[in-house]
Design a protein around this motif. Structure first.
Motif, PDB file in Angstrom:
ATOM      1  N   LEU A 266      10.124   0.844  -0.425  1.00  0.00           N
ATOM      2  CA  LEU A 266      10.633  -0.316   0.310  1.00  0.00           C
ATOM      3  C   LEU A 266      10.249  -0.115   1.763  1.00  0.00           C
ATOM      4  O   LEU A 266      10.636   0.882   2.374  1.00  0.00           O
ATOM      5  CB  LEU A 266      12.164  -0.398   0.222  1.00  0.00           C
ATOM      6  CG  LEU A 266      12.774  -0.816  -1.115  1.00  0.00           C
ATOM      7  CD1 LEU A 266      14.258  -1.068  -0.945  1.00  0.00           C
ATOM      8  CD2 LEU A 266      12.086  -2.052  -1.644  1.00  0.00           C
ATOM      9  N   ARG A 267       9.452  -1.027   2.288  1.00  0.00           N
ATOM     10  CA  ARG A 267       8.985  -0.888   3.672  1.00  0.00           C
ATOM     11  C   ARG A 267       9.954  -1.561   4.622  1.00  0.00           C
ATOM     12  O   ARG A 267      10.434  -2.671   4.377  1.00  0.00           O
ATOM     13  CB  ARG A 267       7.603  -1.546   3.803  1.00  0.00           C
ATOM     14  CG  ARG A 267       6.521  -0.832   3.021  1.00  0.00           C
ATOM     15  CD  ARG A 267       5.749   0.170   3.850  1.00  0.00           C
ATOM     16  NE  ARG A 267       5.033  -0.461   4.945  1.00  0.00           N
ATOM     17  CZ  ARG A 267       5.183  -0.159   6.226  1.00  0.00           C
ATOM     18  NH1 ARG A 267       6.036   0.781   6.581  1.00  0.00           N
ATOM     19  NH2 ARG A 267       4.485  -0.784   7.151  1.00  0.00           N
ATOM     20  N   ARG A 268      10.239  -0.859   5.714  1.00  0.00           N
ATOM     21  CA  ARG A 268      11.067  -1.383   6.805  1.00  0.00           C
ATOM     22  C   ARG A 268      12.411  -1.930   6.323  1.00  0.00           C
ATOM     23  O   ARG A 268      12.733  -3.114   6.476  1.00  0.00           O
ATOM     24  CB  ARG A 268      10.291  -2.449   7.592  1.00  0.00           C
ATOM     25  CG  ARG A 268       9.016  -1.866   8.238  1.00  0.00           C
ATOM     26  CD  ARG A 268       8.232  -2.900   9.008  1.00  0.00           C
ATOM     27  NE  ARG A 268       8.987  -3.386  10.185  1.00  0.00           N
ATOM     28  CZ  ARG A 268       9.040  -2.749  11.353  1.00  0.00           C
ATOM     29  NH1 ARG A 268       8.404  -1.607  11.520  1.00  0.00           N
ATOM     30  NH2 ARG A 268       9.722  -3.269  12.348  1.00  0.00           N
ATOM     31  N   VAL A 269      13.194  -0.992   5.715  1.00  0.00           N
ATOM     32  CA  VAL A 269      14.569  -1.315   5.311  1.00  0.00           C
ATOM     33  C   VAL A 269      15.456  -1.076   6.525  1.00  0.00           C
ATOM     34  O   VAL A 269      15.201  -0.150   7.297  1.00  0.00           O
ATOM     35  CB  VAL A 269      15.053  -0.352   4.202  1.00  0.00           C
ATOM     36  CG1 VAL A 269      16.354  -0.814   3.589  1.00  0.00           C
ATOM     37  CG2 VAL A 269      13.992  -0.157   3.156  1.00  0.00           C
ATOM     38  N   PHE A 307      11.217   5.918  -3.923  1.00  0.00           N
ATOM     39  CA  PHE A 307      11.902   6.530  -5.065  1.00  0.00           C
ATOM     40  C   PHE A 307      11.088   6.281  -6.326  1.00  0.00           C
ATOM     41  O   PHE A 307      10.146   5.493  -6.318  1.00  0.00           O
ATOM     42  CB  PHE A 307      13.333   5.989  -5.216  1.00  0.00           C
ATOM     43  CG  PHE A 307      13.427   4.490  -5.224  1.00  0.00           C
ATOM     44  CD1 PHE A 307      13.573   3.777  -4.049  1.00  0.00           C
ATOM     45  CD2 PHE A 307      13.371   3.789  -6.421  1.00  0.00           C
ATOM     46  CE1 PHE A 307      13.644   2.386  -4.057  1.00  0.00           C
ATOM     47  CE2 PHE A 307      13.453   2.405  -6.443  1.00  0.00           C
ATOM     48  CZ  PHE A 307      13.589   1.704  -5.249  1.00  0.00           C
ATOM     49  N   THR A 308      11.440   7.006  -7.400  1.00  0.00           N
ATOM     50  CA  THR A 308      10.737   6.778  -8.672  1.00  0.00           C
ATOM     51  C   THR A 308      11.704   6.211  -9.700  1.00  0.00           C
ATOM     52  O   THR A 308      12.899   6.541  -9.703  1.00  0.00           O
ATOM     53  CB  THR A 308      10.108   8.080  -9.223  1.00  0.00           C
ATOM     54  OG1 THR A 308      11.142   9.039  -9.424  1.00  0.00           O
ATOM     55  CG2 THR A 308       9.073   8.648  -8.291  1.00  0.00           C
ATOM     56  N   LEU A 334       6.410  -1.975  -2.339  1.00  0.00           N
ATOM     57  CA  LEU A 334       5.121  -1.510  -2.859  1.00  0.00           C
ATOM     58  C   LEU A 334       5.411  -0.723  -4.133  1.00  0.00           C
ATOM     59  O   LEU A 334       6.327   0.105  -4.159  1.00  0.00           O
ATOM     60  CB  LEU A 334       4.438  -0.577  -1.847  1.00  0.00           C
ATOM     61  CG  LEU A 334       4.241  -1.128  -0.439  1.00  0.00           C
ATOM     62  CD1 LEU A 334       3.730  -0.028   0.489  1.00  0.00           C
ATOM     63  CD2 LEU A 334       3.253  -2.293  -0.472  1.00  0.00           C
ATOM     64  N   THR A 335       4.659  -0.979  -5.186  1.00  0.00           N
ATOM     65  CA  THR A 335       4.867  -0.191  -6.402  1.00  0.00           C
ATOM     66  C   THR A 335       3.558   0.474  -6.812  1.00  0.00           C
ATOM     67  O   THR A 335       2.484  -0.087  -6.624  1.00  0.00           O
ATOM     68  CB  THR A 335       5.377  -1.064  -7.575  1.00  0.00           C
ATOM     69  OG1 THR A 335       4.460  -2.112  -7.797  1.00  0.00           O
ATOM     70  CG2 THR A 335       6.755  -1.622  -7.298  1.00  0.00           C
ATOM     71  N   ASP A 336       3.677   1.697  -7.359  1.00  0.00           N
ATOM     72  CA  ASP A 336       2.493   2.440  -7.794  1.00  0.00           C
ATOM     73  C   ASP A 336       2.814   3.146  -9.108  1.00  0.00           C
ATOM     74  O   ASP A 336       3.501   4.173  -9.122  1.00  0.00           O
ATOM     75  CB  ASP A 336       2.114   3.464  -6.704  1.00  0.00           C
ATOM     76  CG  ASP A 336       0.870   4.245  -7.092  1.00  0.00           C
ATOM     77  OD1 ASP A 336       0.273   3.939  -8.144  1.00  0.00           O
ATOM     78  OD2 ASP A 336       0.495   5.164  -6.323  1.00  0.00           O
ATOM     79  N   PRO A 337       2.331   2.608 -10.214  1.00  0.00           N
ATOM     80  CA  PRO A 337       2.600   3.272 -11.496  1.00  0.00           C
ATOM     81  C   PRO A 337       1.650   4.437 -11.769  1.00  0.00           C
ATOM     82  O   PRO A 337       1.885   5.214 -12.697  1.00  0.00           O
ATOM     83  CB  PRO A 337       2.411   2.154 -12.529  1.00  0.00           C
ATOM     84  CG  PRO A 337       1.611   1.095 -11.856  1.00  0.00           C
ATOM     85  CD  PRO A 337       1.616   1.341 -10.379  1.00  0.00           C
TER      86      PRO A 337
END
Ligand code: ADP
Ligand code: ASP
Ligand code: MG
Length: 414
Positions: A266-269, A307-308, A334-337
């Motif tokens: 999560l960018r810029r929370v 986090f994952t 952003l998600t990266d599987p």
């Protein structure tokens, strides 16, 4: 008479010849004078196919109906194995989860076993009839079918062993024991004659799928002795035992990997109290398990949070994050599987410092970038790009002195 639970995984019942082979192994155990209860998985590939059907129809499907679909795989194998045993002149009868019953909670697709009534199974065994039980299946108090999470037949076997007070639970699979790492990734992995419950629990929980994590938890709770062995080779397997039975307490006794996770950033929370509580609270409500977590140093009142989550839960996670977008005020998700989690485990870590440093050095020497780190008393895990999975596992296996003899070159041996 000794009571033995024999569990056969998907590859062991993959076709009719293998089911005949399993029938012969069960008959042999009975002929040796043991009382036997058998637990089987679905034929290999079947559960994956059934899961795909549900996902293709709707990735956000009702998990109660998913259970109705995926529980059918095991129904086929119990019937086939019972026929195969009867053909050998061995009395056998199939049992589905609800017929025993194996009562579970209603957390569909990953239900927990609440209780098992062993009476009907014990009565069948006492009259010389071998029960053939569908692994993976449970039933809720109000009669709905559940499944116990992927790999859940191991849990069924251990839970049944506890319910009928079996002397041992033998888990037959496609490797001949528990190795220092997955022998399919590292041919020089060594077979462990014995491993402690605690190390096995930790290895399973970080991806060594030779035993399902919950089955090891259940074995610890009820003191069930587990042996992992091959249904294809007639040789002793590996025993999971109490720590007091382990003579040499290795700093690292195993390396595991998992490609079941996806990374979410999560960018810029907003960087203020209560944000993590809202975020992870909402994910928990959506039944999304979170594993590794890192929060970057905040700047100008915002921070990045990584986090994952389980790769299969990514769709649910996205919906949950959308729900809290306003409350958290983050800029983007952003998600990266394409990540792999690599872990080293050993009870000797309790008394030895420097394991994490050795691990990081071995990875850096191979130019593998570490994205996230987490540790526990007897484990260190790192998240790396999925493409480095095998290189990282091999590097760590060598670095902690686990490599066994050189495997025979192609063409040698039998
Ligand atoms: P089954 O269908 O019999 O339940 P699984 O595929 O669930 O079999 O588990 C067996 C597989 O676990 C092996 O084929 C092997 O690739 C993998 N595995 C991962 N880590 C280990 C380990 N440390 N020791 C042995 N097998 C491992
Ligand atoms: N058939 C189920 C699965 O593939 C359960 C098991 O094999 O243990 O996950
Ligand atoms: Mg399995």
């Amino acid at each position: 008479m000794p009571k033995i639970v024999m569990k056969f995984g998907g590859t062991s019942v993959a076709d009719l010849d293998r089911i005949r082979n399993v029938a012969r192994l069960v008959k042999k155990q009975r002929d040796a004078g043991d009382e036997v209860a058998v637990v089987v998985s679905a034929m290999s590939g079947t559960t994956n196919h059934l899961v795909k059907l549900c996902n293709d129809l709707n990735p956000l499907h009702d998990t109660a109906e998913y259970d109705v679909v995926v529980a059918t795989g095991e129904q086929v194998t119990i019937g086939l194995l019972a026929i195969a045993l009867q053909s050998l002149g061995t009395p056998a009868r199939s049992w589905q989860g609800w017929q025993i019953p194996i009562l579970s909670d209603d957390a569909h697709s990953k239900a927990r076993v609440d209780s098992i009534d062993g009476q009907k199974l014990l009565a069948a065994m006492a009259r010389g009839e071998t029960p053939i039980i569908a692994g993976f299946q449970g039933v809720t108090a109000d009669g709905r079918v559940t499944t116990l999470g992927r790999g859940g037949s191991d849990l069924s076997a251990v839970a049944i062993a506890a319910a009928i007070k079996a002397d041992r639970c033998d888990i037959y699979t496609d490797v001949d024991g528990i190795y220092t790492t997955d022998p399919r990734v590292v041919p020089r992995a060594r077979k462990l004659e014995k491993i402690s419950f605690e190390e096995m629990l930790e290895l399973a929980s970080v991806g060594a799928k030779v035993l399902q994590t919950r089955s090891v938890e259940m074995a610890i709770k009820h003191g069930v002795r587990i042996q992992v062995l091959s249904s294809f080779a007639d040789k002793p397997g590996s025993l999971v035992v109490g720590e007091d039975e382990i003579v040499e307490k290795l700093v690292v006794s195993g390396v595991a990997y998992s490609v079941d996770d996806a990374k979410v950033t999560l960018r810029r929370v907003a960087d203020r109290p209560g944000v993590a509580a809202i975020l992870f609270g909402r994910l928990a409500e959506a039944h999304v398990n979170v594993d590794m977590i890192v929060q970057n140093l905040g700047a100008d009142g915002t921070t990045d949070m990584t986090f994952t989550v389980g790769r299969g839960n990514l769709a649910q996670a996205r919906v949950a994050l959308e729900d809290v977008r306003e409350a958290l005020g983050y800029q983007e998700v952003l998600t990266d599987p394409a990540v792999a989690k690599i872990s080293v485990v050993g009870i000797g870590m309790r008394s030895h410092a420097g394991v994490a440093a050795r691990m990081f050095k071995a990875l850096s020497e191979r130019n593998i970038n570490i994205q996230v780190i987490s540790t526990s008393e007897i484990k260190v895990s790192v998240l790396v790009a999925a493409e480095y999975k095998e290189l990282a596992v091999r590097a760590l296996h060598t670095c902690f002195g686990l490599d066994g003899d050189e495997p025979p070159a192609a063409g040698e041996g039998q």
